[in-house]
Design a protein around this motif. Structure first.
Motif, PDB file in Angstrom:
ATOM      1  N   UNK A 106       0.810  -1.216   0.000  1.00  8.39           N
ATOM      2  CA  UNK A 106       0.000   0.000   0.000  1.00  8.39           C
ATOM      3  C   UNK A 106       0.844   1.267   0.000  1.00  8.39           C
ATOM      4  N   UNK A 107       1.782   1.462   0.951  1.00  7.96           N
ATOM      5  CA  UNK A 107       2.556   2.715   0.938  1.00  7.96           C
ATOM      6  C   UNK A 107       3.413   2.883  -0.309  1.00  7.96           C
ATOM      7  N   UNK A 108       3.877   1.777  -0.905  1.00  6.20           N
ATOM      8  CA  UNK A 108       4.703   1.884  -2.107  1.00  6.20           C
ATOM      9  C   UNK A 108       3.901   2.394  -3.288  1.00  6.20           C
ATOM     10  N   UNK A 109       2.717   1.854  -3.521  1.00  9.86           N
ATOM     11  CA  UNK A 109       1.889   2.317  -4.634  1.00  9.86           C
ATOM     12  C   UNK A 109       1.365   3.728  -4.387  1.00  9.86           C
ATOM     13  N   UNK A 177       9.087   6.147   2.748  1.00 13.71           N
ATOM     14  CA  UNK A 177       7.959   6.484   1.875  1.00 13.71           C
ATOM     15  C   UNK A 177       7.350   7.828   2.250  1.00 13.71           C
ATOM     16  N   UNK A 178       7.231   8.081   3.538  1.00 11.61           N
ATOM     17  CA  UNK A 178       6.664   9.345   3.985  1.00 11.61           C
ATOM     18  C   UNK A 178       7.554  10.521   3.606  1.00 11.61           C
ATOM     19  N   UNK A 226       0.190  10.117   6.507  1.00 11.07           N
ATOM     20  CA  UNK A 226       0.691  10.470   7.840  1.00 11.07           C
ATOM     21  C   UNK A 226      -0.170   9.814   8.913  1.00 11.07           C
ATOM     22  N   UNK A 227      -1.494   9.940   8.776  1.00 12.36           N
ATOM     23  CA  UNK A 227      -2.403   9.318   9.741  1.00 12.36           C
ATOM     24  C   UNK A 227      -2.262   7.797   9.709  1.00 12.36           C
ATOM     25  N   UNK A 228      -1.984   7.279   8.536  1.00 13.46           N
ATOM     26  CA  UNK A 228      -1.869   5.836   8.375  1.00 13.46           C
ATOM     27  C   UNK A 228      -0.580   5.270   8.966  1.00 13.46           C
ATOM     28  N   UNK A 229       0.544   5.974   8.748  1.00 16.20           N
ATOM     29  CA  UNK A 229       1.851   5.391   9.051  1.00 16.20           C
ATOM     30  C   UNK A 229       2.519   5.915  10.324  1.00 16.20           C
ATOM     31  N   UNK A 230       2.250   7.172  10.695  1.00 13.90           N
ATOM     32  CA  UNK A 230       2.915   7.732  11.873  1.00 13.90           C
ATOM     33  C   UNK A 230       2.581   6.949  13.148  1.00 13.90           C
TER      34      UNK A 230
END
Length: 281
Positions: A106-109, A177-178, A226-230
């Motif tokens: 997900x983060x890569x795409x 990614x971020x 940010x909300x997803x990964x932080x």
């Protein structure tokens, strides 16, 4: 990484959850996985169907979005494996393997989509050069190879009980990614303030409108990421420092991850005018 709270806990704790009564946090995690499957699978399947049938801008321009939705379908299906792993340890093998879809896929795409918009605004000549479908196919093929490699890495590290290496891996990856997405956002913001010399007012207005649209798409995607990964990143560092790997530590991050998975398809459906059609159906 939706559905990963089961795997983030120690294998002993995961085994105990099968034999012992399911507690409150386990029940909440099962609810999160159920939401991911029941709402994620039809939503992303609908997006894939719209793209394949030529709705919107077509397959070529939406190819990255198509691959992201396919990856999200895999994430939605993996939620079923997590639910079944509560009742049978046989599904632990599958849940360990599909971690890579959430950790990397997900983060890569999402990152590739952000870079594509960055090129369209900041380097339009380069964007037009690499606009044909074959370049997108190459990028997505490499992305899928990286994702499958991540699946293998997650599987072997979790099977070998090397949870610390696993946490270091996805935490570093999410920060990378971020950082790329933040760079794209800042670059697009700077490009918005510039206009080409000798352009007519109407041309500048049209160009600025397109740039602002691309900027807001990148902004929404970046805030969503940010909300997803932080939360996962903060939790990962806390696990490394405290060496406490418990379900109650991971659950808030898991909840954010599940909910943010619906942002990208909603944006696409809103852009193609199919959002209310889905709601009415």
């Amino acid at each position: 990484m939706n559905n990963t709270a089961v795997n983030f806990t120690t294998p002993e704790a995961s085994t105990d959850s099968i034999t012992q009564s399911i507690g409150l946090l386990n029940s909440l995690e099962m609810c999160a996985c159920s939401i991911c499957f029941l709402f994620g699978l039809p939503t992303h399947s609908y997006v894939v169907w719209l793209i394949v049938t030529g709705t919107g801008s077509g397959v070529v321009s939406e190819f990255l979005n198509l691959n992201l939705s396919v990856c999200e379908i895999g994430n939605s299906i993996s939620a079923v494996f997590v639910l079944l792993s509560y009742f049978s340890s046989l599904f632990k093998i599958l849940t360990n393997f599909v971690q890579g879809l959430g950790v990397t896929g997900r983060p890569l795409f999402q990152c590739l989509m952000c870079v594509e918009r960055y090129l369209a605004v900041v380097h339009p000549v380069t964007f037009l050069k690499f606009k044909p479908l074959r370049y997108r196919v190459i990028c997505c093929s490499v992305a899928w190879i990286i994702t499958l490699s991540s699946c293998l890495f997650c599987y072997f590290t979790l099977v070998s009980l090397n949870t610390k290496a696993y946490v270091w891996f996805f935490t570093t990856e999410l920060l990378l990614f971020l950082s790329i997405q933040l760079f794209c956002l800042v670059a697009v913001l700077r490009a918005l303030k510039q206009s080409g010399p000798g352009e007519r007012k109407r041309e500048r207005e049209n160009e600025n409108h397109m740039k602002k649209r691309a900027f807001y798409l990148i902004l929404i995607t970046t805030v969503n990421m940010i909300i997803q990964n932080v939360p996962f990143t903060i939790t990962g560092f806390s696990i490394i420092l405290t060496e406490q790997d418990l379900l109650d530590v991971w659950f808030p991050a898991l909840l954010f991850y599940v909910l943010t998975g619906f942002v990208q398809p909603v944006l696409y459906l809103q852009r193609t005018g199919k959002l209310f059609c889905l709601c009415s159906s």
